[in-house]
Design an enzyme around this catalytic site. Structure first.
Site, PDB file in Angstrom:
ATOM      1  N   HIS A  59       0.837  -1.221   0.000  1.00  0.00           N
ATOM      2  CA  HIS A  59       0.000   0.000   0.000  1.00  0.00           C
ATOM      3  C   HIS A  59       0.858   1.252   0.000  1.00  0.00           C
ATOM      4  O   HIS A  59       1.508   1.588   0.994  1.00  0.00           O
ATOM      5  CB  HIS A  59      -0.923   0.007   1.221  1.00  0.00           C
ATOM      6  N   HIS A 212      -9.422   1.551  -0.022  1.00  0.00           N
ATOM      7  CA  HIS A 212      -9.299   2.223   1.267  1.00  0.00           C
ATOM      8  C   HIS A 212     -10.641   2.003   1.949  1.00  0.00           C
ATOM      9  O   HIS A 212     -11.686   2.382   1.414  1.00  0.00           O
ATOM     10  CB  HIS A 212      -9.059   3.716   1.073  1.00  0.00           C
TER      11      HIS A 212
HETATM   12 ZN   LIG Z   1      -3.590   4.993   1.237  1.00  0.00          ZN
END
Ligand SMILES: [Zn+2]
Length: 435
Positions: A59, A212
């Protein structure tokens, strides 16, 4: 055995095997065993130190990286001011500056043994300048770093006009993963609707999903439940990840006892971002302040894959960071209190094998047939690598040396003592099998 072109000798592996030789030919691992009899043109003595497959970051945001201070710094330290600040910066972005900063970060990554990154790329701007730039970066770094891109609608697909269309155009341009931000849509209902639409889009196009999800301290933000449900309904098991999931920290325990098996059943991976979660979450609290990171040990106990990501490095959300995945795992270990020997090993896995599995990396690992991608660490085992954020002595990809760092030493000149060289805070390792 075909004749190897590289042999790494006397390595310790992350699973605890010692005195291992690794033979490599044509960029792949031929054999991993003690005392390989064959010889190679290039031989490296690992001196019993830890040889790991390279670090993987599940990420990151390469479009925002290294922009700290442009046009100003985040005064409140909150996620929402970071998003507003990124909005102020976007009109000033140029293709050249985006590419230059992203390439600089990738150089840092390689130097630190980080050879695969999943980066979100903001698709909110109709010009898709950020998408063009990161697709360009992806091509340029391909010879030395695997970059996966996620179409990330920072301003929401329903909240921002044209949000869904812009995201689809980014996928048409070659972005490989469907992103989302349900907690930023206008209402919980619209957040759930965004999860449904985005999962249907991924199912139609045969793409993975990485959203997210619930990056908030609001315990009622339950989009992870919808994400697990849509994954199950659309047959996307094993292809979906939820990033952050910080609201789970604050959720009611009874509800979580129902939620964790649903996430496990849908085989949704969870990507926690410890450096960012511990600094952005809990900002509305007085004391006691919540840590905000998701429930890592509990997810792992339910058989859920949990990776740790870097997320940000010197950008509108975070003024620190250095592409060092051992820093990330070190913070994750502390915040989640994963201090047993087995849990420390899980933290090392959370920046190596686990994100590799979530990203679906082909040929990752230390078995014969895998790519000859390694990082040699100045440490005896994963726990020591974490404790010392160990020097990455050598970084190899496809059997080729990409980066080297000199071993860390300290020369001590203490009054009344003979000159000596510090042993790098080495202590004797715990007995094998200690937990
Ligand atoms: Zn992020």
């Amino acid at each position: 055995m075909p004749s190897p072109d590289l042999i790494l000798r006397n390595a310790t592996l992350p699973d605890g095997r010692t005195h291992q030789d690794i033979a490599v030919a044509d960029g792949r691992i031929l054999a991993v065993e003690p005392a390989i009899a064959a010889t190679a043109h290039e031989e490296v003595d690992c001196a019993g130190q830890l040889l790991s497959p390279p670090f993987v970051d599940a990420h990151f945001h390469l479009d925002a990286t290294l922009s700290y201070g442009l046009p100003r710094v985040n005064a409140s330290g909150t996620l929402l001011e970071g998003i507003a600040l990124w909005g102020e910066l976007k009109p000033q972005l140029t293709h050249e500056a985006l590419v230059e900063r992203a390439l600089a970060y990738c150089d840092w990554a390689v130097g630190g043994g980080l050879l695969a990154i999943r980066s979100h790329v903001d698709t909110s701007d109709p010009q898709l300048l950020t998408v063009q730039a990161l697709l360009d970066v992806q091509k340029r770094v391909a010879p030395y770093l695997e970059l996966q891109l996620v179409a990330f609608p920072q301003d929401g697909i329903l909240r921002s006009p044209g949000g869904l269309d812009n995201l689809k155009r980014a996928l048409d341009m070659g972005v490989q993963v469907v992103g989302g931000i349900p907690h930023f849509e206008r209402t919980m209902a619209q957040g759930a609707e965004s999860v449904r639409l985005l999962c249907e889009l991924a199912a139609e196009r045969g793409l993975p999903v990485d959203m997210h999800c619930d990056e908030t301290d609001d315990p009622l933000s339950r989009h992870i439940e919808t994400l697990a449900f849509e994954t199950q309904r659309l047959g996307l098991q094993g292809r979906v990840a939820g990033s952050h999931c910080t609201s789970m920290h604050s959720m009611d325990n009874y509800y979580v006892s129902k939620l964790l098996p649903l996430i496990a059943e849908a085989r949704v991976g969870i990507i926690s971002n410890p450096l960012i979660n511990i600094t952005l979450q809990g900002r509305h609290d007085s004391y006691p302040k919540r840590r905000g990171m998701t429930r890592v040990p509990e997810l792992l106990a339910h058989g859920v894959r949990v990776a740790f990501g870097q997320d940000c490095c010197m950008d509108p959300w975070y003024g620190l960071g250095s592409a060092d995945m051992l820093d990330v795992a070190h913070m994750g270990l502390h915040v989640a209190q994963m201090t047993s020997q087995a849990a420390m090993r899980q933290c090392f896995d959370a920046v190596t094998t686990t994100p590799a599995a979530i990203l679906g990396l082909e040929g990752y690992g230390l078995a014969p047939g895998c790519h000859a991608d390694f990082v040699l660490l100045q440490a005896q085992d994963p726990a020591e690598a974490l404790r010392l954020r160990a020097t990455r002595l050598k970084v190899y990809r496809r059997g080729r040396l990409l980066a080297e760092n000199p071993a860390a030493t300290t020369a001590l000149h203490l009054p009344g003592r003979p000159a000596q060289t510090d042993r790098l805070h080495r202590a004797s390792a715990p007995a094998r099998g200690a937990t």
